[in-house]
Design a protein around this motif. Structure first.
Motif, PDB file in Angstrom:
ATOM      1  N   ARG A   1      -7.302   1.675  -7.875  1.00  0.00           N
ATOM      2  CA  ARG A   1      -7.934   0.394  -7.557  1.00  0.00           C
ATOM      3  C   ARG A   1      -8.444  -0.307  -8.824  1.00  0.00           C
ATOM      4  O   ARG A   1      -8.457  -1.540  -8.915  1.00  0.00           O
ATOM      5  CB  ARG A   1      -9.073   0.625  -6.573  1.00  0.00           C
ATOM      6  N   GLN A   2      -8.850   0.479  -9.814  1.00  0.00           N
ATOM      7  CA  GLN A   2      -9.344  -0.087 -11.071  1.00  0.00           C
ATOM      8  C   GLN A   2      -8.223  -0.378 -12.058  1.00  0.00           C
ATOM      9  O   GLN A   2      -8.484  -0.751 -13.204  1.00  0.00           O
ATOM     10  CB  GLN A   2     -10.345   0.886 -11.708  1.00  0.00           C
ATOM     11  N   GLY A   3      -6.969  -0.200 -11.629  1.00  0.00           N
ATOM     12  CA  GLY A   3      -5.841  -0.521 -12.490  1.00  0.00           C
ATOM     13  C   GLY A   3      -5.545   0.507 -13.560  1.00  0.00           C
ATOM     14  O   GLY A   3      -4.873   0.209 -14.551  1.00  0.00           O
ATOM     15  N   LEU A   4      -6.020   1.752 -13.362  1.00  0.00           N
ATOM     16  CA  LEU A   4      -5.826   2.796 -14.365  1.00  0.00           C
ATOM     17  C   LEU A   4      -4.517   3.556 -14.192  1.00  0.00           C
ATOM     18  O   LEU A   4      -4.199   4.440 -14.982  1.00  0.00           O
ATOM     19  CB  LEU A   4      -7.004   3.770 -14.331  1.00  0.00           C
ATOM     20  N   GLY A   5      -3.760   3.222 -13.165  1.00  0.00           N
ATOM     21  CA  GLY A   5      -2.488   3.878 -12.930  1.00  0.00           C
ATOM     22  C   GLY A   5      -2.003   3.619 -11.523  1.00  0.00           C
ATOM     23  O   GLY A   5      -2.655   2.915 -10.742  1.00  0.00           O
ATOM     24  N   VAL A   6      -0.841   4.172 -11.200  1.00  0.00           N
ATOM     25  CA  VAL A   6      -0.296   4.111  -9.845  1.00  0.00           C
ATOM     26  C   VAL A   6      -0.223   5.532  -9.318  1.00  0.00           C
ATOM     27  O   VAL A   6      -0.349   6.503 -10.064  1.00  0.00           O
ATOM     28  CB  VAL A   6       1.092   3.446  -9.810  1.00  0.00           C
ATOM     29  N   ALA A   7       0.002   5.680  -8.002  1.00  0.00           N
ATOM     30  CA  ALA A   7       0.046   7.004  -7.402  1.00  0.00           C
ATOM     31  C   ALA A   7       1.100   7.058  -6.313  1.00  0.00           C
ATOM     32  O   ALA A   7       1.590   6.024  -5.838  1.00  0.00           O
ATOM     33  CB  ALA A   7      -1.324   7.375  -6.827  1.00  0.00           C
ATOM     34  N   LEU A   8       1.435   8.264  -5.920  1.00  0.00           N
ATOM     35  CA  LEU A   8       2.302   8.517  -4.775  1.00  0.00           C
ATOM     36  C   LEU A   8       1.537   9.391  -3.789  1.00  0.00           C
ATOM     37  O   LEU A   8       1.084  10.479  -4.140  1.00  0.00           O
ATOM     38  CB  LEU A   8       3.592   9.233  -5.202  1.00  0.00           C
TER      39      LEU A   8
ATOM     40  N   GLY B   1      -8.949  -0.886  -0.458  1.00  0.00           N
ATOM     41  CA  GLY B   1      -8.860  -1.567  -1.739  1.00  0.00           C
ATOM     42  C   GLY B   1      -7.601  -1.303  -2.529  1.00  0.00           C
ATOM     43  O   GLY B   1      -7.541  -1.609  -3.725  1.00  0.00           O
ATOM     44  N   VAL B   2      -6.577  -0.702  -1.891  1.00  0.00           N
ATOM     45  CA  VAL B   2      -5.300  -0.481  -2.568  1.00  0.00           C
ATOM     46  C   VAL B   2      -4.175  -1.011  -1.682  1.00  0.00           C
ATOM     47  O   VAL B   2      -4.371  -1.280  -0.497  1.00  0.00           O
ATOM     48  CB  VAL B   2      -5.060   1.009  -2.885  1.00  0.00           C
ATOM     49  N   VAL B   3      -2.999  -1.149  -2.275  1.00  0.00           N
ATOM     50  CA  VAL B   3      -1.818  -1.644  -1.563  1.00  0.00           C
ATOM     51  C   VAL B   3      -0.739  -0.573  -1.639  1.00  0.00           C
ATOM     52  O   VAL B   3      -0.599   0.114  -2.660  1.00  0.00           O
ATOM     53  CB  VAL B   3      -1.316  -2.953  -2.197  1.00  0.00           C
ATOM     54  N   THR B   4       0.017  -0.412  -0.567  1.00  0.00           N
ATOM     55  CA  THR B   4       1.116   0.559  -0.572  1.00  0.00           C
ATOM     56  C   THR B   4       2.457  -0.162  -0.467  1.00  0.00           C
ATOM     57  O   THR B   4       2.570  -1.195   0.189  1.00  0.00           O
ATOM     58  CB  THR B   4       0.990   1.561   0.588  1.00  0.00           C
ATOM     59  N   VAL B   5       3.456   0.407  -1.130  1.00  0.00           N
ATOM     60  CA  VAL B   5       4.814  -0.135  -1.116  1.00  0.00           C
ATOM     61  C   VAL B   5       5.778   1.025  -0.859  1.00  0.00           C
ATOM     62  O   VAL B   5       5.672   2.073  -1.511  1.00  0.00           O
ATOM     63  CB  VAL B   5       5.157  -0.823  -2.452  1.00  0.00           C
ATOM     64  N   PRO B   6       6.723   0.871   0.084  1.00  0.00           N
ATOM     65  CA  PRO B   6       7.703   1.947   0.323  1.00  0.00           C
ATOM     66  C   PRO B   6       8.522   2.239  -0.930  1.00  0.00           C
ATOM     67  O   PRO B   6       8.783   1.347  -1.745  1.00  0.00           O
ATOM     68  CB  PRO B   6       8.586   1.371   1.437  1.00  0.00           C
ATOM     69  N   VAL B   7       8.932   3.500  -1.061  1.00  0.00           N
ATOM     70  CA  VAL B   7       9.746   3.935  -2.188  1.00  0.00           C
ATOM     71  C   VAL B   7      11.131   4.280  -1.661  1.00  0.00           C
ATOM     72  O   VAL B   7      11.274   5.094  -0.749  1.00  0.00           O
ATOM     73  CB  VAL B   7       9.114   5.155  -2.886  1.00  0.00           C
ATOM     74  N   THR B   8      12.162   3.660  -2.217  1.00  0.00           N
ATOM     75  CA  THR B   8      13.519   3.809  -1.684  1.00  0.00           C
ATOM     76  C   THR B   8      14.014   5.257  -1.736  1.00  0.00           C
ATOM     77  O   THR B   8      14.685   5.722  -0.817  1.00  0.00           O
ATOM     78  CB  THR B   8      14.498   2.914  -2.456  1.00  0.00           C
TER      79      THR B   8
ATOM     80  N   LEU C   1      -0.857   1.172  -5.148  1.00  0.00           N
ATOM     81  CA  LEU C   1      -1.042   0.251  -6.269  1.00  0.00           C
ATOM     82  C   LEU C   1      -2.349  -0.513  -6.143  1.00  0.00           C
ATOM     83  O   LEU C   1      -2.897  -0.676  -5.044  1.00  0.00           O
ATOM     84  CB  LEU C   1       0.113  -0.757  -6.306  1.00  0.00           C
ATOM     85  N   ALA C   2      -2.834  -1.001  -7.275  1.00  0.00           N
ATOM     86  CA  ALA C   2      -3.973  -1.922  -7.261  1.00  0.00           C
ATOM     87  C   ALA C   2      -3.525  -3.247  -6.641  1.00  0.00           C
ATOM     88  O   ALA C   2      -2.350  -3.628  -6.764  1.00  0.00           O
ATOM     89  CB  ALA C   2      -4.490  -2.138  -8.676  1.00  0.00           C
ATOM     90  N   PRO C   3      -4.422  -3.970  -5.969  1.00  0.00           N
ATOM     91  CA  PRO C   3      -4.032  -5.221  -5.285  1.00  0.00           C
ATOM     92  C   PRO C   3      -3.365  -6.240  -6.205  1.00  0.00           C
ATOM     93  O   PRO C   3      -2.490  -6.990  -5.762  1.00  0.00           O
ATOM     94  CB  PRO C   3      -5.360  -5.741  -4.734  1.00  0.00           C
TER      95      PRO C   3
END
Length: 297
Positions: free
Chosen positions: A234-241, A252-259, A171-173
């Protein structure tokens, strides 16, 4: 028919030019042209159509090229086998790598390999897993690092499993989900995605997970490079996996666990015809000493 003639034909086919082929082969163009003409007379067919603007293979040339390449590879392998018999590893090693290989630090391993075996010429090809398997079976790549969904295995090649991993949300920060301890696929499906092209193994890992959960999502941007994917996120154009073991390299990006994250497996794959001495030495460096007796799918 001489090996040097085959080298000339291959160089012309790859460069699309008699002049550039002669430069690559370190000969004058007249000598290269003479040898190719001599080979064509022996074969009884023209291998190239030549105009003032370009050179291209004839149908006869197209059919000749794969066997010519195999002959050259066999000759080079024979020389490498003789060298290995007297304790010297040399020849060529061509590696194929996916954009998100994480099980092995490729630059570090190649530096170590080059230090140990300086007479081996190293080549590197970056591509998706499907294309890399085709390159391995076609003899253009000796070893390939693949990344596949946990539900799949490499087909038609020998392989060893290197590592298992799960995907995380990238995700973007400033994205609202960055403060969450984890996120579900259902929540992510409300976002626009940046992903690998449809039909690739990298894309299949995510597509299969969303399909299994019965969830639709929108992939707005398709790219082949993971660093470009991260830049778009990073530019807020989408999210990724992306794989959790790969994402620490991104900035420049943040990661979050996916359940309910999809899994992915990294493999090292090679041809069923076996390993060259250089490829065998590389496998030993990775502590895969029994690579000559692998499973086949």
């Amino acid at each position: 028919m001489e090996l040097q003639q085959l080298r000339y034909v291959l160089a012309i086919a790859e460069t699309g030019s008699f002049t550039r082929a002669a430069e690559r082969c370190l000969v004058v163009q007249s000598a290269l042209s003479h040898q190719v003409a001599r080979l064509e007379r022996e074969l009884g067919a023209k291998l190239f159509d030549r105009t003032s603007r370009r050179v291209r293979l004839t149908p006869a040339g197209e059919s000749f090229l794969p066997s010519a390449r195999q002959c050259l590879d066999a000759a080079e392998r024979a020389a490498a086998e003789v060298a290995a018999a007297v304790g010297e590893v040399r020849g060529r090693l061509t590696l194929g790598v996916i954009p998100t290989v994480a099980a092995v630090d490729i630059p570090v391993v190649l530096q170590d390999f080059h230090r140990r075996y300086p007479r081996v010429r190293i080549g590197l090809r970056a591509a998706g897993s499907k294309e890399l398997v085709e390159l391995v079976t076609g003899g253009e790549v000796d070893l390939a690092f693949l990344g596949l969904p946990a539900t799949a295995h490499p087909r038609g090649v020998h392989y060893r499993e290197l590592a298992r991993d799960r995907l995380v949300a990238v995700l973007a920060p400033e994205h609202p989900l960055t403060g969450e301890p984890d996120v579900s696929l259902a929540r992510l499906a409300t976002e626009v995605f940046v992903d690998f092209p449809a039909g690739t193994a990298g894309r299949a890992q995510s597509d299969e997970a969303f399909a299994a959960a019965g969830i639709d999502r929108e992939v707005a941007l398709e790219v082949t490079a993971a660093d470009l994917m991260a830049a778009l996120v990073r530019q807020g154009l989408g999210v990724a996996l992306l794989p959790s073991t790969y994402t620490p390299r991104l900035r420049g990006v943040v990661t979050v666990p996916v359940t309910d994250a999809p899994g992915r497996v990294e493999y090292l794959a090679w041809s069923r015809s076996g390993l060259t001495p250089a490829a065998d030495a590389f496998c030993s460096l990775l502590d895969i000493p029994d690579a000559e007796a692998p499973p086949v799918r």
